[in-house]
Design a protein around this motif. Sequence first.
Motif, mmCIF file in Angstrom:
data_model
loop_
_atom_site.group_PDB
_atom_site.id
_atom_site.type_symbol
_atom_site.label_atom_id
_atom_site.label_comp_id
_atom_site.label_asym_id
_atom_site.label_seq_id
_atom_site.Cartn_x
_atom_site.Cartn_y
_atom_site.Cartn_z
ATOM 1 N N TYR A 173 0.825 -1.206 0.000
ATOM 2 C CA TYR A 173 0.000 0.000 0.000
ATOM 3 C C TYR A 173 0.861 1.258 0.000
ATOM 4 O O TYR A 173 0.623 2.199 -0.774
ATOM 5 N N LEU A 174 1.882 1.279 0.849
ATOM 6 C CA LEU A 174 2.735 2.464 0.952
ATOM 7 C C LEU A 174 3.482 2.720 -0.350
ATOM 8 O O LEU A 174 3.648 3.868 -0.772
ATOM 9 N N ALA A 175 3.938 1.648 -1.005
ATOM 10 C CA ALA A 175 4.634 1.810 -2.286
ATOM 11 C C ALA A 175 3.687 2.320 -3.367
ATOM 12 O O ALA A 175 4.036 3.207 -4.148
ATOM 13 N N LEU A 176 2.474 1.774 -3.412
ATOM 14 C CA LEU A 176 1.511 2.215 -4.422
ATOM 15 C C LEU A 176 1.109 3.667 -4.191
ATOM 16 O O LEU A 176 0.990 4.454 -5.137
ATOM 17 N N GLN A 177 0.935 4.042 -2.930
ATOM 18 C CA GLN A 177 0.599 5.429 -2.624
ATOM 19 C C GLN A 177 1.748 6.354 -3.019
ATOM 20 O O GLN A 177 1.530 7.440 -3.571
ATOM 21 N N ASP A 178 2.968 5.910 -2.750
ATOM 22 C CA ASP A 178 4.148 6.714 -3.064
ATOM 23 C C ASP A 178 4.307 6.920 -4.569
ATOM 24 O O ASP A 178 4.815 7.957 -5.018
ATOM 25 N N SER A 179 3.880 5.945 -5.348
ATOM 26 C CA SER A 179 4.056 6.020 -6.799
ATOM 27 C C SER A 179 3.106 7.010 -7.457
ATOM 28 O O SER A 179 3.350 7.451 -8.585
ATOM 29 N N LYS A 180 1.986 7.319 -6.774
ATOM 30 C CA LYS A 180 0.967 8.238 -7.305
ATOM 31 C C LYS A 180 0.355 7.747 -8.617
ATOM 32 O O LYS A 180 -0.116 8.545 -9.430
ATOM 33 N N ASP A 214 9.937 14.716 -14.415
ATOM 34 C CA ASP A 214 8.939 13.740 -14.003
ATOM 35 C C ASP A 214 9.159 12.389 -14.680
ATOM 36 O O ASP A 214 8.781 11.351 -14.131
ATOM 37 N N ILE A 215 9.762 12.402 -15.860
ATOM 38 C CA ILE A 215 9.995 11.154 -16.587
ATOM 39 C C ILE A 215 11.129 10.352 -15.956
ATOM 40 O O ILE A 215 11.043 9.140 -15.800
ATOM 41 N N VAL A 216 12.213 11.034 -15.599
ATOM 42 C CA VAL A 216 13.397 10.325 -15.107
ATOM 43 C C VAL A 216 13.360 10.101 -13.602
ATOM 44 O O VAL A 216 14.180 9.358 -13.066
ATOM 45 N N ALA A 217 12.428 10.724 -12.886
ATOM 46 C CA ALA A 217 12.357 10.559 -11.434
ATOM 47 C C ALA A 217 12.015 9.120 -11.068
ATOM 48 O O ALA A 217 11.274 8.449 -11.794
ATOM 49 N N PRO A 218 12.533 8.608 -9.956
ATOM 50 C CA PRO A 218 12.191 7.255 -9.518
ATOM 51 C C PRO A 218 10.695 7.107 -9.257
ATOM 52 O O PRO A 218 10.008 8.082 -8.949
ATOM 53 N N THR A 219 10.220 5.889 -9.356
ATOM 54 C CA THR A 219 8.795 5.621 -9.167
ATOM 55 C C THR A 219 8.338 5.929 -7.757
ATOM 56 O O THR A 219 7.242 6.458 -7.549
ATOM 57 N N LEU A 220 9.179 5.612 -6.769
ATOM 58 C CA LEU A 220 8.741 5.695 -5.381
ATOM 59 C C LEU A 220 9.128 7.006 -4.728
ATOM 60 O O LEU A 220 9.835 7.055 -3.716
ATOM 61 N N GLY A 221 8.745 8.100 -5.323
ATOM 62 C CA GLY A 221 8.666 9.375 -4.631
ATOM 63 C C GLY A 221 9.933 10.126 -4.324
ATOM 64 O O GLY A 221 9.894 11.088 -3.570
ATOM 65 N N THR A 222 11.080 9.747 -4.855
ATOM 66 C CA THR A 222 12.316 10.472 -4.590
ATOM 67 C C THR A 222 12.476 11.617 -5.576
ATOM 68 O O THR A 222 12.422 11.416 -6.782
#
Length: 515
Positions: free
Chosen positions: A24-31, A151-159
């Motif tokens: 859940y936390l990973a999916l939320q972080d991914s937006k 936004d394209i090159v940013a990591p999936t999990l919110g960094t």
Amino acid sequence: MKSLLRSCFIAAPGDDDELLLRNYLALQDSKLGFQRVEDTVLWEFIREFVTAHNHVPNITTLSEHFRRKHEDEVVARIQMLVALPAKSRGDFLKRLEEKADDRRLHQWTEILKETGTITSTGMKIVLGKGKEKILHGPIDAARYILEKSHDIVAPTLGTRLSGEVTNDGQTFRDRYERVASDPLAGIGQFTGIAQMDEALAGAKRAELWIHAAFTGGLKSTFALNWAYNQSVYYKHDSVYFSLEMPYVQVMNILYVMHTVHEKFRAVRHRLGIQKDPEADVGLNYQWIRDGVLPPAHEEFLFDHVVPDFNNPANHYGKIHIEVADPEKDDFTMVDLRSKAEIIYSKAPFSCIFVDHAGLMSSRKWVSSTTERQNEVIRDLKKLAMSFHRGLGIAVVTLFQMNREGYKRILKVKALNEAKDKDAPALFNETDLSYANEAEKSADIITATWIDDDLKDQNRCQFQNLKSRDQDKFKPFQARVEWPCRRIFTVIEDIDMVSRGAVEETVSEIVDEELG
């Protein structure tokens, strides 16, 4: 997206609530968003539930809620999702990355279309507070594509890779609220040793943790205990780079560690491996290595330990072992990073162990051992911060203490004994061999010490030389079960050495460990 949503609530007896919470936390972080209205409604309820209760809901809670609201379409969707198996850890993250890549492809296509519009006819954009601006021509198009590319090159999990912090209050608030509502916030990869975990909360993403000791000081034993605890007790995947032990040796150690698990007490007692039914007694590593286990021990190992360690239903984390390429004379950070990235792309993990930094080569030839080691330490810190396009990873590397530090501790210990003082003799940061960079780049530095007195008591001493982001822990002793290579917490200085242990030659095992 349906498999990701299914993996965020409990619906089957084998679902692990902690692993689903991580999902859940990973999916939320991914937006990432959902295309189906029912999925969006279901996801919003799960978000509200986790925020209020700090755990994911179960199928009964979900179904009853939407039945009371007479939302039959959502109830039907839940029943369809229940038929899917829940994913977790690397399987979930890999699927999440695939969906994020699909989103990036769509975003990139839209950016290219908008860039073409800006170049040819111009495009109006809203700046906020009712202000608008017309972008037109190749210069505006180039600036627009550079801005949107973040936004394209940013990591999936919110960094975030960059930004203007003085205008980024919303990101600051979003991150705070994310951490405040996350029951796992601030928790890294636990060692399994209570005093260390309580003080340092584990190795965290983007941190470099150096664990040092003199030759034979349990460096590899501690790191393998850490990887084992991460897998079995905390259910995190990890990668272990073994640069001095072959794969089979590491495999033997990890399987023998599992023989001491408390879940096997009754079996070990029934087979006569331990006399005390409440003790935790593992098998002898040397007997497994040499293939000389007694019949009852063989039965225990192959009928109980191995099937349990390999059982997917236990949700144990994966421990991927990598050894140096036998065809190459050296192993550099380029080799390590490329292998780690390839493994992560197939099965994401939470921690990298490097055993050990002293055996790694610098990217370019240098004549000085100090320069080489300093470059390796700097590169390990860069790896921790920049791994997987800036996502970051916890990196734990082992390191050698120099002989001068070893001799100084022996001298201090002798002086303390002569004065009848009980103070422990400790290493300091200057005792790290050929690596003043370790004092700068490492976020955490810990060390172990063992001598004949501690060895006879089945103990080793841990200390904390550096902790960048929290208070250091005080020196303490841990219990070592030499036959099975396990390290355990000692609570309130009570001798917790197992009773009813199998017959073994402890001195031979210790001599082997001490080289």
